[in-house]
Scaffold this motif. Structure first.
Motif, PDB file in Angstrom:
ATOM      1  N   HIS A 246       1.557   5.462   0.504  1.00 34.00           N
ATOM      2  CA  HIS A 246       1.275   6.485   1.510  1.00 34.00           C
ATOM      3  C   HIS A 246       1.286   7.838   0.811  1.00 34.00           C
ATOM      4  O   HIS A 246       2.305   8.235   0.247  1.00 34.00           O
ATOM      5  CB  HIS A 246       2.332   6.416   2.612  1.00 34.00           C
ATOM      6  CG  HIS A 246       2.030   7.273   3.785  1.00 34.00           C
ATOM      7  ND1 HIS A 246       2.979   7.575   4.717  1.00 34.00           N
ATOM      8  CD2 HIS A 246       0.902   7.910   4.187  1.00 34.00           C
ATOM      9  CE1 HIS A 246       2.438   8.355   5.647  1.00 34.00           C
ATOM     10  NE2 HIS A 246       1.189   8.567   5.340  1.00 34.00           N
TER      11      HIS A 246
ATOM     12  N   ASN B 145      -7.615   6.204  -1.674  1.00 34.70           N
ATOM     13  CA  ASN B 145      -7.793   5.145  -0.681  1.00 34.70           C
ATOM     14  C   ASN B 145      -7.763   3.751  -1.302  1.00 34.70           C
ATOM     15  O   ASN B 145      -7.470   2.775  -0.623  1.00 34.70           O
ATOM     16  CB  ASN B 145      -9.084   5.347   0.112  1.00 34.70           C
ATOM     17  CG  ASN B 145      -8.900   6.294   1.270  1.00 34.70           C
ATOM     18  OD1 ASN B 145      -7.794   6.495   1.760  1.00 34.70           O
ATOM     19  ND2 ASN B 145      -9.996   6.896   1.709  1.00 34.70           N
ATOM     20  N   GLU B 146      -8.032   3.656  -2.610  1.00 34.73           N
ATOM     21  CA  GLU B 146      -7.950   2.366  -3.302  1.00 34.73           C
ATOM     22  C   GLU B 146      -6.508   1.879  -3.410  1.00 34.73           C
ATOM     23  O   GLU B 146      -6.265   0.698  -3.618  1.00 34.73           O
ATOM     24  CB  GLU B 146      -8.546   2.478  -4.697  1.00 34.73           C
ATOM     25  CG  GLU B 146     -10.020   2.730  -4.730  1.00 34.73           C
ATOM     26  CD  GLU B 146     -10.554   2.816  -6.151  1.00 34.73           C
ATOM     27  OE1 GLU B 146      -9.941   2.208  -7.063  1.00 34.73           O
ATOM     28  OE2 GLU B 146     -11.573   3.487  -6.352  1.00 34.73           O
ATOM     29  N   HIS B 147      -5.560   2.796  -3.301  1.00 33.95           N
ATOM     30  CA  HIS B 147      -4.147   2.467  -3.519  1.00 33.95           C
ATOM     31  C   HIS B 147      -3.300   2.537  -2.253  1.00 33.95           C
ATOM     32  O   HIS B 147      -2.121   2.183  -2.282  1.00 33.95           O
ATOM     33  CB  HIS B 147      -3.552   3.420  -4.565  1.00 33.95           C
ATOM     34  CG  HIS B 147      -4.308   3.420  -5.847  1.00 33.95           C
ATOM     35  ND1 HIS B 147      -4.272   2.376  -6.750  1.00 33.95           N
ATOM     36  CD2 HIS B 147      -5.155   4.330  -6.367  1.00 33.95           C
ATOM     37  CE1 HIS B 147      -5.058   2.646  -7.772  1.00 33.95           C
ATOM     38  NE2 HIS B 147      -5.601   3.833  -7.577  1.00 33.95           N
ATOM     39  N   GLY B 148      -3.867   3.029  -1.177  1.00 32.83           N
ATOM     40  CA  GLY B 148      -3.094   3.154   0.056  1.00 32.83           C
ATOM     41  C   GLY B 148      -3.781   4.070   1.046  1.00 32.83           C
ATOM     42  O   GLY B 148      -4.982   4.275   0.980  1.00 32.83           O
ATOM     43  N   ARG B 149      -2.981   4.631   1.925  1.00 29.34           N
ATOM     44  CA  ARG B 149      -3.555   5.512   2.951  1.00 29.34           C
ATOM     45  C   ARG B 149      -3.138   6.952   2.692  1.00 29.34           C
ATOM     46  O   ARG B 149      -2.094   7.216   2.089  1.00 29.34           O
ATOM     47  CB  ARG B 149      -3.171   5.066   4.355  1.00 29.34           C
ATOM     48  CG  ARG B 149      -1.714   5.181   4.684  1.00 29.34           C
ATOM     49  CD  ARG B 149      -1.459   4.595   6.096  1.00 29.34           C
ATOM     50  NE  ARG B 149      -0.063   4.648   6.410  1.00 29.34           N
ATOM     51  CZ  ARG B 149       0.508   5.633   7.111  1.00 29.34           C
ATOM     52  NH1 ARG B 149      -0.206   6.625   7.577  1.00 29.34           N
ATOM     53  NH2 ARG B 149       1.804   5.614   7.347  1.00 29.34           N
TER      54      ARG B 149
ATOM     55  N   ALA C 207       0.845  -1.191   0.000  1.00 27.71           N
ATOM     56  CA  ALA C 207       0.000   0.000   0.000  1.00 27.71           C
ATOM     57  C   ALA C 207       0.881   1.241   0.000  1.00 27.71           C
ATOM     58  O   ALA C 207       1.925   1.288   0.645  1.00 27.71           O
ATOM     59  CB  ALA C 207      -0.912  -0.006   1.214  1.00 27.71           C
TER      60      ALA C 207
END
Length: 135
Positions: free
Chosen positions: A7, A26-30, A5
């Motif tokens: 950031h 949000n689909e790819h990380g935080r 994921a």
């Protein structure tokens, strides 16, 4: 092998624009979020100090306390102070309503990696992430 994921740092003062961008990312990380230049400076500096640099920063130009063009220069100067060579820093994508040649040239001359003219949508974000080989 699982997908790592990412950031992100989203620097955006407009609630609606910020929500759209965070939902897409949000689909790819935080996502960490900064609503003004002061918060963005703190978040970026903290990531450098902790050695946990962001994978990508999405940076609005028109912010209430410090514009994104100034922040971009400050981010690159901070990276240099931490030994990050030019061109090796965190990819920064400008996200803005400003579609004029002057702002675009200034952003790229200050070493941004991308420029998205609002409205931000999933296709534009995905295209920039693909260009950066982040997805």
């Amino acid at each position: 092998m699982g997908v790592v994921a990412m950031h992100f740092l989203v620097v955006e003062d407009d609630f609606f624009c910020r929500s759209i961008l965070v939902n897409i990312l949000n689909e790819h990380g935080r996502c960490d979020v900064a609503v003004n230049g002061s918060e963005a400076s703190l978040a970026f500096a903290s990531s450098l100090e902790q050695g946990t640099s962001y994978d990508v920063v999405f940076l609005d130009i028109m912010l209430p306390d410090k514009d994104g063009q100034t922040l971009l220069k400050e981010f690159r100067a901070a990276e240099k102070e931490h030994g990050v060579r030019a061109g090796m820093g965190v990819p920064i994508i400008m996200t803005t309503a400003l579609d004029d040649r002057g702002n675009i040239l200034q952003a790229f001359s200050s070493q941004c990696e991308g420029y998205i003219v609002k409205p931000v949508d999933e296709d534009k974000v995905a295209e920039k992430l693909r260009e950066l080989r982040k997805i």
